[in-house]
Design an enzyme around this catalytic site. Structure first.
Site, short mmCIF file in Angstrom:
data_model
loop_
_atom_site.label_atom_id
_atom_site.label_comp_id
_atom_site.label_asym_id
_atom_site.label_seq_id
_atom_site.Cartn_x
_atom_site.Cartn_y
_atom_site.Cartn_z
N ALA A 245 0.85 -1.19 0.00
CA ALA A 245 0.00 0.00 0.00
C ALA A 245 0.88 1.23 0.00
O ALA A 245 2.10 1.15 0.18
CB ALA A 245 -0.91 -0.01 1.23
N LYS A 246 0.25 2.36 -0.19
CA LYS A 246 0.96 3.65 -0.25
C LYS A 246 1.88 3.85 0.95
O LYS A 246 2.98 4.38 0.82
CB LYS A 246 -0.08 4.78 -0.25
CG LYS A 246 -0.59 5.13 -1.62
CD LYS A 246 0.13 6.13 -2.28
CE LYS A 246 0.35 7.46 -2.62
NZ LYS A 246 1.33 7.74 -3.57
N ARG A 247 1.41 3.41 2.13
CA ARG A 247 2.19 3.64 3.36
C ARG A 247 3.54 2.92 3.33
O ARG A 247 4.40 3.16 4.18
CB ARG A 247 1.39 3.19 4.59
CG ARG A 247 1.06 1.72 4.54
CD ARG A 247 0.55 1.10 5.81
NE ARG A 247 0.43 -0.33 5.56
CZ ARG A 247 -0.66 -0.92 5.09
NH1 ARG A 247 -1.74 -0.23 4.87
NH2 ARG A 247 -0.68 -2.22 4.83
N ASP A 248 3.72 2.03 2.36
CA ASP A 248 4.95 1.26 2.32
C ASP A 248 6.10 1.99 1.64
O ASP A 248 7.13 1.39 1.34
CB ASP A 248 4.70 -0.10 1.66
CG ASP A 248 3.76 -0.95 2.49
OD1 ASP A 248 3.98 -1.02 3.71
OD2 ASP A 248 2.81 -1.53 1.94
N GLY A 249 5.92 3.28 1.37
CA GLY A 249 7.03 4.07 0.84
C GLY A 249 6.86 4.40 -0.62
O GLY A 249 5.74 4.60 -1.09
#
Ligand code: GLU
Length: 312
Positions: A245-249
């Site tokens: 997901a986006k939060r993974d960098g």
């Protein structure tokens, strides 16, 4: 699949069908590349369909298409948008209703969660509360102003499909929603109607959708539509084992370009994750062998992704 001459000359099509809820991440791009490879390596057309019945973020579809083109994918014919095809879904729902195959459901999500699973039904299946609603109860719900969803009256609790990667797969069928309470067609209905209408006979997508596939194949059968060939491919996960997901960098194409990567380098990362060395889909096509595909999820370590100065 690619070695079968009968399939080389097929007039069928594969497709990629993103939901325009945000930018595609590397896992989405990889699935799109795989769908393209499966289609092109079997002489199929490759179609693009935007599944914009819900979760639409303005501009997302355009960015998704631009990213897919930037890594070298191409597709045949105009891009199809589900929001422009509502009459087709209505016609399919009407066909099922005329065959006595639908019923109105007034249950809230909460009521469904609280109700016990249907006797003899699969875990988590709709318990059939509204299947045998009396005329009085129906009138009462309508008078209360409760929005009705329309459900399929299924006559089985499971259905078997064949998947290129998973083999025979038997999964749950329940009285799935065809038209949501807000009046929009449900995903499971729209995908079945569209694949058949577009001549899609090969569905390649993430294996998170494998459990929904028996429902869709059953629905196709009820509508008198052909069941496509399926290949459910492993997802991309973060190192903690969660869906990427986006939060993974820096995991979207735009993120990688901002760091100095080229689209070819990103494509090379995707190829590498599939066990190939290639910086374009066309290079990958020469080597593609579905039998060699990894069967495990792709663990994306953002720090381990290609640095801008690293080639290809
Ligand atoms: N629109 C779905 C998604 O982005 C894919 C549906 C499909 O490929 O059948 O998850």
């Amino acid at each position: 699949m690619h070695t079968d001459p009968a399939q080389q000359s097929t007039a069928g099509a594969g497709r990629y069908a993103p939901s325009p809820s945000g930018d595609l991440h590397l896992g989405n791009l990889r699935t799109a590349v795989l769908a393209w490879l499966f289609a092109r390596s079997t002489g199929r057309r490759f179609l693009m369909r935007i599944e914009d019945l819900d979760r639409v973020r303005p501009g997302a579809a355009e960015r998704q298409l631009a990213d897919l083109a930037a890594i070298g994918l191409d597709w045949d014919g105009p891009v199809v948008r589900q929001s422009e095809r509502l009459p087709r879904y209505t016609a399919a729902i009407d066909q099922l209703t005329a065959a006595g195959r639908t019923y109105e459901c007034f249950c809230t999500r909460r009521e469904i969660q609280q109700a016990a699973t249907a006797p003899h039904g699969p875990m988590g299946a709709y318990p059939g509360t509204c299947r045998t609603l009396t005329a009085e109860a129906r009138a009462r719900h309508l008078a209360d102003g409760r929005p009705a969803a329309l459900r399929l009256r299924a006559d089985t609790t499971d259905f078997e499909i064949i998947d290129e990667l998973h083999g025979r797969y038997r999964g749950a069928v329940d009285d799935l929603v065809l038209r949501r309470g807000d009046g929009l067609p449900a995903y499971n209905l729209a995908v079945v109607v569209d694949d058949a209408a577009q001549g899609v006979d090969q569905v390649v997508r993430g294996d998170d959708l494998l459990p929904s596939t028996p429902r869709q194949a059953y629905l196709a059968t009820l509508l008198g539509l052909p069941v496509p060939h399926y290949a459910h491919v492993p997802l991309a996960l973060n190192p903690a084992g969660q869906r990427l997901a986006k939060r993974d960098g820096a995991v979207t194409l735009a993120d990688r370009l901002a760091l100095g990567n080229t689209p070819e380098q990103v494509m090379a990362v995707l190829a590498d994750s599939l066990g190939y060395i290639a910086s374009s889909p066309a290079q990958l096509l020469h080597q593609f062998d579905p039998a060699r595909l990894p069967r495990e999820p792709w663990i994306v370590r953002e720090n381990g992704l290609l640095r801008p100065d690293a080639g290809p």
